[in-house]
Scaffold this active site. Structure first.
Site, PDB file in Angstrom:
ATOM      1  N   LYS A 174       0.815  -1.208  -0.095  1.00 54.03           N
ATOM      2  CA  LYS A 174      -0.050   0.015   0.236  1.00 54.03           C
ATOM      3  C   LYS A 174       0.906   1.360  -0.292  1.00 54.03           C
ATOM      4  CE  LYS A 174      -3.841   1.650   2.712  1.00 54.03           C
ATOM      5  NZ  LYS A 174      -4.740   1.257   4.043  1.00 54.03           N
ATOM      6  N   SER A 210      -9.952  -1.437   7.353  1.00 57.03           N
ATOM      7  CA  SER A 210      -9.474  -1.445   5.990  1.00 57.03           C
ATOM      8  C   SER A 210      -8.702  -2.666   5.403  1.00 57.03           C
ATOM      9  CB  SER A 210      -8.653  -0.015   6.059  1.00 57.03           C
ATOM     10  OG  SER A 210      -9.611   1.210   6.144  1.00 57.03           O
ATOM     11  N   SER A 246      -9.589   1.230   3.455  1.00 58.84           N
ATOM     12  CA  SER A 246      -8.780   2.319   2.594  1.00 58.84           C
ATOM     13  C   SER A 246      -7.654   1.396   1.699  1.00 58.84           C
ATOM     14  CB  SER A 246      -8.075   3.199   3.501  1.00 58.84           C
ATOM     15  OG  SER A 246      -7.195   2.573   4.270  1.00 58.84           O
TER      16      SER A 246
END
Length: 540
Positions: free
Chosen positions: A117, A222, A198
């Site tokens: 990420k 998330s 997210s």
């Protein structure tokens, strides 16, 4: 790191379907995608066999994954899940191939391409921006600790994934998976649906086999929510099992990284590689004692036999009839595999800590983000939350075209972490989620794990109104996240072609038990199938 702020700020705003059978696969709506087709659904173990036999090399795998990213992420369905690829990936793969030839592999991740990420720092030719243009063009001073561990294990960092900007801690009306730098990520199972956030890019990329495995981060939901909505296994570890050093923060009391993968075996291989004591993150001091770098012995297909699993029904059933039906079937499957089902095993404190959770996150976000930006050094383009907000205002057409930064503004108004209100809220959170919550119900019923649906089907992407539908529903993620306790989600089926997951949570450091249960459930059901890149949900 935040699945959606709509649920958390519902309290704040007061103050200011027929189910598709789980085995049915909707018809492919786009032409077959040939690039890297031999990588679809391929496991780490299979990739290692290919490299050991000479069928593939680390370099050939990197080449194939990059081609697949180009075909699926940049063109074709245009998922928008990969925000940047690593310009050094091929050179790294070459070095690892030479090392394998000379002295053998370092372990199970040697030569394996991994996506991480874009809020996880890498000190290389890639950026680390948390999806924000405010940090574009800047390279952090060193790798995040978990990146160091991955490199030591021989993984190839293939690139960075898109995310909800600033880990979805910016606005009360966000669109999960949107960032100013990366745009909107799509769900590979229905391109008009949210991948959830997210860790949206990590979820969509892993689901579409754009990497072997991916790393996400979570503050509340998330990792597990995008894993559920992309038919993945997601592991949100106990806070402190993995270091947070070098990861753009939301809140240190809840933040953690974790693996997102197509199988439990792949998820635990990635998890083990990242475990380690980090002097820069005191929360990890007990990580090696409670964790381990090899979880493979826990992969027991009979792991449900005799396990005592409690069903958390209060607040977590009733939001999605489809999720409820699949969860009932999942619970029946566990019983068939020998689990002892305690039903109900409700957590009486659910819903009592929403306000205090938000309060703690606001205090910690300001303090932790300012500390992270200071760590970047004087050359960083922004140095404080206040400067980030000023940048967004100055670049509103690029950064604020769809939603604003109300959450950031609220955080900026908070005082330091020695504030009595902050301490009281943090104490309440831990009491309600640990002592009177998870620990209490597990002790009362002598449980090994608690179970509930991870969430409902993915909602439509809506850049006008922001996240809606099941994004706002209560989830088992919150109590585990606020407690800092582990949470594992596994695919449990599909509704109109949209994936749903089943969640297992437990006490602190109970990853071994949850992994054993999750693997046994996965092996007994094997619900996951690859995405079809359909334009919309199957409404037939």
């Amino acid at each position: 790191m935040i699945r959606t702020m709509r649920r958390l700020t519902a309290v704040l705003s007061a103050v200011l379907a027929i189910a598709m059978p789980s085995g049915q696969v909707p018809a492919r709506q786009t032409p077959p995608l040939q690039a890297g087709v031999d990588l679809e659904e391929t496991t780490i173990a299979e990739l290692q066999r290919r490299m050991d036999s000479g069928q593939d090399t680390a370099r050939s795998l990197v080449e194939k994954y990059l081609a697949r990213i180009d075909t699926i992420d940049r063109q074709g369905p245009a998922l928008g899940s990969v925000i940047e690829t690593n310009p050094d990936a091929l050179a790294i793969a070459d070095r690892l191939d030479a090392e394998r030839k000379a002295q053998g592999p370092r372990g199970v991740l040697h030569g394996i391409p991994v996506l991480i990420k874009d809020n996880i720092a890498t000190a290389d030719r890639m950026m680390t921006t948390a999806g924000s243009l405010a940090l574009a063009g800047f390279t952090p001073p060193k790798d995040a600790f978990i990146v160091e561990r991955l490199r030591e294990a021989g993984a190839v960092i293939l690139g960075k994934t898109n995310l909800s900007e600033w880990a979805n801690f910016r606005s009360t009306h966000p669109s999960s998976g949107w960032s100013g730098r990366g745009g909107q990520t799509k769900n590979p199972y229905a391109l008009d649906r949210s991948p959830s956030g997210s860790s949206s890019g990590s979820g969509a990329a892993a689901a579409a086999s754009l990497c072997a495995v991916a790393v996400g981060t979570e503050t509340d939901g998330s990792i597990v929510s995008p894993s559920s909505n992309n038919s993945l296994v997601g592991i949100k570890p106990t806070v402190g099992l993995l270091s947070r050093s070098g990861i753009v923060p939301v809140a240190h009391s809840q933040d953690t990284a974790g693996p997102m993968a197509r199988t439990v075996a792949d998820a635990v291989a990635l998890l083990g590689a990242m475990v380690g004591v980090d002097g820069g993150d005191p929360a990890t001091r007990d990580s090696v004692r409670h964790g381990g770098r090899d979880y493979s012995a826990l992969l027991d297909a009979s792991g449900l036999r005799g396990a005592r699993i409690g069903v958390v029904r209060n607040k977590l059933f009733g939001s999605s009839p489809a999720a409820d039906r699949l969860a009932e079937a999942a619970i029946a499957d566990m019983r068939k595999q020998g689990a002892v089902i305690v039903d109900p095993a409700n957590i009486p404190t659910l819903g009592t800590f929403d306000e205090s959770e938000l309060d703690v996150l606001l205090y910690e976000f300001k303090a932790d983000l300012n500390k992270y930006l200071l760590w970047l050094g004087p050359a960083a383009p922004v140095h404080s939350l206040k400067e980030v907000m000023a940048f967004n205002d100055a670049h509103a057409p690029q950064e604020l075209p769809y939603f604003a930064q109300e959450i950031m503004a609220m955080a900026e108004e908070k005082g330091p972490l020695d504030n009595a209100d902050y301490k009281a809220a943090l104490d309440k959170n831990r009491r309600m989620t640990r002592t009177l919550g998870i620990d209490a119900v597990m002790t009362k019923h002598k449980l090994d794990a608690l179970v509930a649906p991870t969430g409902g089907p993915a909602w439509l992407i809506d850049l006008v109104n922001g996240d809606g539908g099941t994004a706002t529903s209560a989830s088992l993620s919150s109590v585990a996240a606020v407690a800092g306790y582990p949470h594992v989600t596994v695919p449990m089926g599909y509704f109109r072609g949209l994936p749903l997951g089943i969640s297992f949570i437990g006490r602190a450091w109970s990853e071994p038990t949850l992994i054993k249960i999750a693997y046994a459930y996965e092996q007994a059901t094997k619900h996951r199938h690859p995405p079809t890149f359909a334009p919309t949900a199957d409404l037939r």
